[in-house]
Design a protein around this motif. Structure first.
Motif, PDB file in Angstrom:
ATOM      1  N   PHE A 128       4.551   1.943  -3.031  1.00 32.41           N
ATOM      2  CA  PHE A 128       4.919   2.750  -3.757  1.00 32.41           C
ATOM      3  C   PHE A 128       4.206   3.956  -3.896  1.00 32.41           C
ATOM      4  O   PHE A 128       3.016   4.014  -4.048  1.00 32.41           O
ATOM      5  CB  PHE A 128       5.460   2.124  -5.103  1.00 32.41           C
ATOM      6  N   GLY A 129       4.702   4.924  -4.220  1.00 29.23           N
ATOM      7  CA  GLY A 129       4.020   6.441  -4.416  1.00 29.23           C
ATOM      8  C   GLY A 129       3.756   6.309  -5.944  1.00 29.23           C
ATOM      9  O   GLY A 129       3.973   5.497  -6.511  1.00 29.23           O
TER      10      GLY A 129
ATOM     11  N   ARG B  69      17.565   4.472   5.594  1.00 34.29           N
ATOM     12  CA  ARG B  69      16.897   3.882   6.531  1.00 34.29           C
ATOM     13  C   ARG B  69      16.389   5.048   7.363  1.00 34.29           C
ATOM     14  O   ARG B  69      17.014   6.260   7.286  1.00 34.29           O
ATOM     15  CB  ARG B  69      17.977   3.195   7.440  1.00 34.29           C
TER      16      ARG B  69
ATOM     17  N   ILE C 124      13.035   3.808  -0.455  1.00 30.20           N
ATOM     18  CA  ILE C 124      13.823   3.835  -1.670  1.00 30.20           C
ATOM     19  C   ILE C 124      13.458   4.668  -2.733  1.00 30.20           C
ATOM     20  O   ILE C 124      12.011   4.941  -2.850  1.00 30.20           O
ATOM     21  CB  ILE C 124      13.725   2.268  -2.367  1.00 30.20           C
TER      22      ILE C 124
ATOM     23  N   GLY D 267       9.584  -2.796   8.652  1.00 27.97           N
ATOM     24  CA  GLY D 267       9.833  -4.140   9.057  1.00 27.97           C
ATOM     25  C   GLY D 267      10.334  -5.208   7.771  1.00 27.97           C
ATOM     26  O   GLY D 267      11.137  -4.547   6.889  1.00 27.97           O
ATOM     27  N   TYR D 268       9.466  -6.266   7.888  1.00 25.37           N
ATOM     28  CA  TYR D 268       9.760  -7.124   6.584  1.00 25.37           C
ATOM     29  C   TYR D 268       8.423  -7.119   5.742  1.00 25.37           C
ATOM     30  O   TYR D 268       8.398  -8.119   4.975  1.00 25.37           O
ATOM     31  CB  TYR D 268      10.227  -8.592   7.249  1.00 25.37           C
ATOM     32  N   SER D 269       7.972  -6.041   5.965  1.00 23.97           N
ATOM     33  CA  SER D 269       6.405  -5.835   4.963  1.00 23.97           C
ATOM     34  C   SER D 269       7.102  -5.501   3.844  1.00 23.97           C
ATOM     35  O   SER D 269       8.214  -5.086   3.716  1.00 23.97           O
ATOM     36  CB  SER D 269       5.457  -5.118   5.518  1.00 23.97           C
ATOM     37  N   THR D 270       6.220  -5.737   2.647  1.00 24.27           N
ATOM     38  CA  THR D 270       6.460  -5.260   1.305  1.00 24.27           C
ATOM     39  C   THR D 270       6.525  -3.812   1.198  1.00 24.27           C
ATOM     40  O   THR D 270       6.109  -2.894   1.895  1.00 24.27           O
ATOM     41  CB  THR D 270       5.579  -5.907   0.336  1.00 24.27           C
ATOM     42  N   LEU D 271       7.075  -3.541   0.236  1.00 20.12           N
ATOM     43  CA  LEU D 271       7.099  -1.764  -0.097  1.00 20.12           C
ATOM     44  C   LEU D 271       5.931  -1.603  -0.632  1.00 20.12           C
ATOM     45  O   LEU D 271       4.965  -1.946  -1.283  1.00 20.12           O
ATOM     46  CB  LEU D 271       8.303  -1.348  -1.227  1.00 20.12           C
TER      47      LEU D 271
ATOM     48  N   ASP E   6      10.427   2.405   7.846  1.00 16.07           N
ATOM     49  CA  ASP E   6      11.742   2.518   8.348  1.00 16.07           C
ATOM     50  C   ASP E   6      12.639   2.510   7.324  1.00 16.07           C
ATOM     51  O   ASP E   6      13.766   2.374   7.583  1.00 16.07           O
ATOM     52  CB  ASP E   6      12.016   1.630   9.659  1.00 16.07           C
ATOM     53  N   TYR E   7      12.139   2.488   5.959  1.00 18.38           N
ATOM     54  CA  TYR E   7      13.023   2.114   5.166  1.00 18.38           C
ATOM     55  C   TYR E   7      12.587   2.715   3.938  1.00 18.38           C
ATOM     56  O   TYR E   7      11.364   2.605   3.555  1.00 18.38           O
ATOM     57  CB  TYR E   7      13.265   0.575   4.734  1.00 18.38           C
TER      58      TYR E   7
END
Lengths: 111, 114
Positions: free
Chosen positions: A101-102, A51, A34, A95-99, A31-32
């Motif tokens: 990355f590709g 978002r 960057i 949610g509040y999990s870590t990102l 849901d987020y």
């Protein structure tokens, strides 16, 4: 795009062109999102985020588009400049999990 | 104020030796992350500290890797008995409140294990 071995997908453009960098993310529940820019020898630098309740967000010379139907994210850079040459990473979060990355795409801008 | 700083910027070590990598996050940031980036690859999550909560260690690749965060600020990533495959750039990031916040990255420590 996909990376093969040590070779990053690369996008080569001429100065002044518009650039579009694509990213396929993995988790439909994310849901987020960057976009980060990483210049040689430096840490990643935040560019823009979005978002999941949005499908487009604009910054200065950059636009991020989100297509949740096909789990696709893109970064558009207007009037690309040599200083935009870098590796660009997308990242997804839930949610509040870590990102997550590709693998990144290298953008090469020729003057 | 200053951004995230890391030291050393470069580290060359011999296989089997222990190394310690340091991260100074942005002052006031409660969340701190460690990532590993191998040549031409994306960022691999290692560990995440948030305030006084137990750290999320789910990304640590083996028990040779550990990290501490003292006083809610400085963090040290320790790699014991280094292997050649540990060679990578180790990146630290911090964010103001947690995982959904923008992460600000340090310049990284380039580790080479001979």
């Amino acid at each position: 795009g996909e990376s093969v071995g040590l070779h990053l997908p690369t996008l080569s453009v001429q100065e002044g062109d518009n650039s579009i960098i694509n990213c396929a993310y993995s988790n439909s529940a994310s849901d987020y999102f960057i976009w980060y820019k990483q210049e040689s020898g430096k840490g990643p630098q935040f560019i823009i985020d979005i978002r999941s309740n949005m499908d487009k967000r604009q910054g200065q010379r950059v636009t991020v588009l989100l297509n949740k139907t096909v789990k696709h994210l893109s970064l558009q850079i207007a009037a690309t400049q040599p200083g935009d040459s870098a590796v660009y990473f997308c990242a997804e979060g839930l949610g509040y999990s870590t990102l997550t990355f590709g693998k990144g795409t290298m953008l090469l801008v020729s003057p | 104020g200053a951004g995230v700083s890391q030291s050393p910027s470069n580290k060359v070590t011999e296989k089997g030796k222990d190394v310690e990598l340091r991260c100074d996050p942005i002052s006031g940031h409660t969340a701190l992350y460690w990532y590993r980036q191998s040549l031409g690859q994306g960022l691999e999550f290692l560990i995440y500290f948030q305030g006084n909560s137990a750290p999320d260690k789910s990304g640590l690749p083996s028990d040779r890797f550990s990290a501490e965060r003292t006083g809610g600020s400085v963090s040290t990533l320790t790699i014991q008995r280094t292997q050649q495959e540990d060679s990578a750039v180790y990146l630290c990031a911090s964010s103001q409140n947690g995982a959904r916040e923008t992460q600000y990255f340090g310049p990284g420590t380039r580790l080479l294990v001979l």
